[in-house]
Design a protein around this motif. Structure first.
Motif, PDB file in Angstrom:
ATOM      1  N   ASP A   1      -7.732 122.729  -3.891  1.00  0.00           N
ATOM      2  CA  ASP A   1      -6.300 123.042  -3.856  1.00  0.00           C
ATOM      3  C   ASP A   1      -5.452 121.829  -3.478  1.00  0.00           C
ATOM      4  OD1 ASP A   1      -6.768 125.736  -4.475  1.00  0.00           O
ATOM      5  OD2 ASP A   1      -7.169 126.218  -2.372  1.00  0.00           O
TER       6      ASP A   1
ATOM      7  N   ASP B   1      -4.097 121.150 -10.479  1.00  0.00           N
ATOM      8  CA  ASP B   1      -5.022 121.921 -11.314  1.00  0.00           C
ATOM      9  C   ASP B   1      -5.316 121.227 -12.639  1.00  0.00           C
ATOM     10  OD1 ASP B   1      -5.204 123.893  -9.423  1.00  0.00           O
ATOM     11  OD2 ASP B   1      -3.697 125.196 -10.352  1.00  0.00           O
ATOM     12  N   ASP B   2      -4.350 120.438 -13.134  1.00  0.00           N
ATOM     13  CA  ASP B   2      -4.526 119.864 -14.472  1.00  0.00           C
ATOM     14  C   ASP B   2      -5.505 118.688 -14.523  1.00  0.00           C
ATOM     15  OD1 ASP B   2      -2.980 118.010 -13.180  1.00  0.00           O
ATOM     16  OD2 ASP B   2      -1.380 117.947 -14.676  1.00  0.00           O
TER      17      ASP B   2
ATOM     18  N   ARG C   1      -8.534 119.121 -13.085  1.00  0.00           N
ATOM     19  CA  ARG C   1      -9.784 119.770 -12.696  1.00  0.00           C
ATOM     20  C   ARG C   1     -10.426 120.490 -13.868  1.00  0.00           C
ATOM     21  NH1 ARG C   1      -9.293 124.473  -8.525  1.00  0.00           N
ATOM     22  NH2 ARG C   1      -9.867 125.949 -10.153  1.00  0.00           N
TER      23      ARG C   1
ATOM     24  N   ASP D   1     -13.606 123.190 -14.417  1.00  0.00           N
ATOM     25  CA  ASP D   1     -14.653 124.026 -13.831  1.00  0.00           C
ATOM     26  C   ASP D   1     -15.817 124.104 -14.811  1.00  0.00           C
ATOM     27  OD1 ASP D   1     -13.163 124.673 -11.522  1.00  0.00           O
ATOM     28  OD2 ASP D   1     -12.072 126.220 -12.628  1.00  0.00           O
TER      29      ASP D   1
END
Length: 210
Positions: A169, A173-174, A176, A178
């Protein structure tokens, strides 16, 4: 931006719970030219305990105490500089592949002055039983029987959830991706490399001759 003007070392983080395979992936990437794998354990194992920083580390480790975040990053920076001076790591052309560092948000904050994180690979494995199975297997393979106990395994996973996972966090987010860590390691590696080759910084650094 010209490569010569990059002041912070370009880095890629591999994050994941114990047993997710981040060490395996980091080591494999480190075998490829232009990628330099740096695990937190490598820093401590390479430490010269005769130096002032080394003595500070011994002061904590000899008592079984956690090394403070500021000192951990100082030790990391000193070792990175040693690798650079020894001509095994070239910050102008190499990506740092960080595994096990930063360990918490505080370390991530301190590292902002040292590295430019271009991407984060989160090796996700929600199946805690699978993580535990892998950790037991590794403990047996490396003859570390204490690490095979359920209590130790559960404690390591809880520590990751409480201290390390919040790093996800901390970064946007952009940057990362998963990845399903329950796949075969070669498939995980394929997914990582496929993403790396699309990164703008990789394309820019690719223009620099080896």
């Amino acid at each position: 931006m010209a490569i010569e003007s990059i002041s912070k070392r370009p880095a890629i983080l591999i994050l994941g719970a114990p047993g997710s395979g981040k060490g395996t992936q980091g080591k494999a990437l480190g075998m490829i030219p232009r990628f330099f794998h740096c695990a937190c354990g490598d820093v401590f194992r390479s430490l010269d305990t005769r130096t002032e920083l080394g003595q500070q580390f011994v002061e904590y480790s000899s008592k079984g105490q956690l090394v403070p975040d500021e000192l951990t990053i100082q030790l990391w920076e000193a070792q990175i500089q040693n690798w650079k001076d020894s001509h095994v790591y070239f910050p102008d052309t190499d990506f740092l592949i960080l595994d096990g560092i930063p360990r918490n948000v505080k370390q991530a904050e301190i590292l902002k002055d040292h590295i430019e994180v271009h991407h984060i690979f989160h090796l996700s494995c929600p199946d805690r039983n699978e993580l535990a199975r892998r950790m037991r297997k590794r403990a047996l393979r490396e003859n570390r029987m204490d690490d095979a106990s359920d209590t130790v395994i559960e404690d390591r996973i809880r520590t990751y959830e409480a201290e390390t996972k919040p790093i996800l966090d901390f970064y946007p987010d952009d940057i990362r991706t998963d990845i399903d860590a329950s796949q075969q390691p070669v498939k995980v590696m394929h997914d990582i490399i496929a993403k790396i080759t699309t990164l703008p910084v990789f394309k820019e650094m690719d223009k620099v001759s080896v």
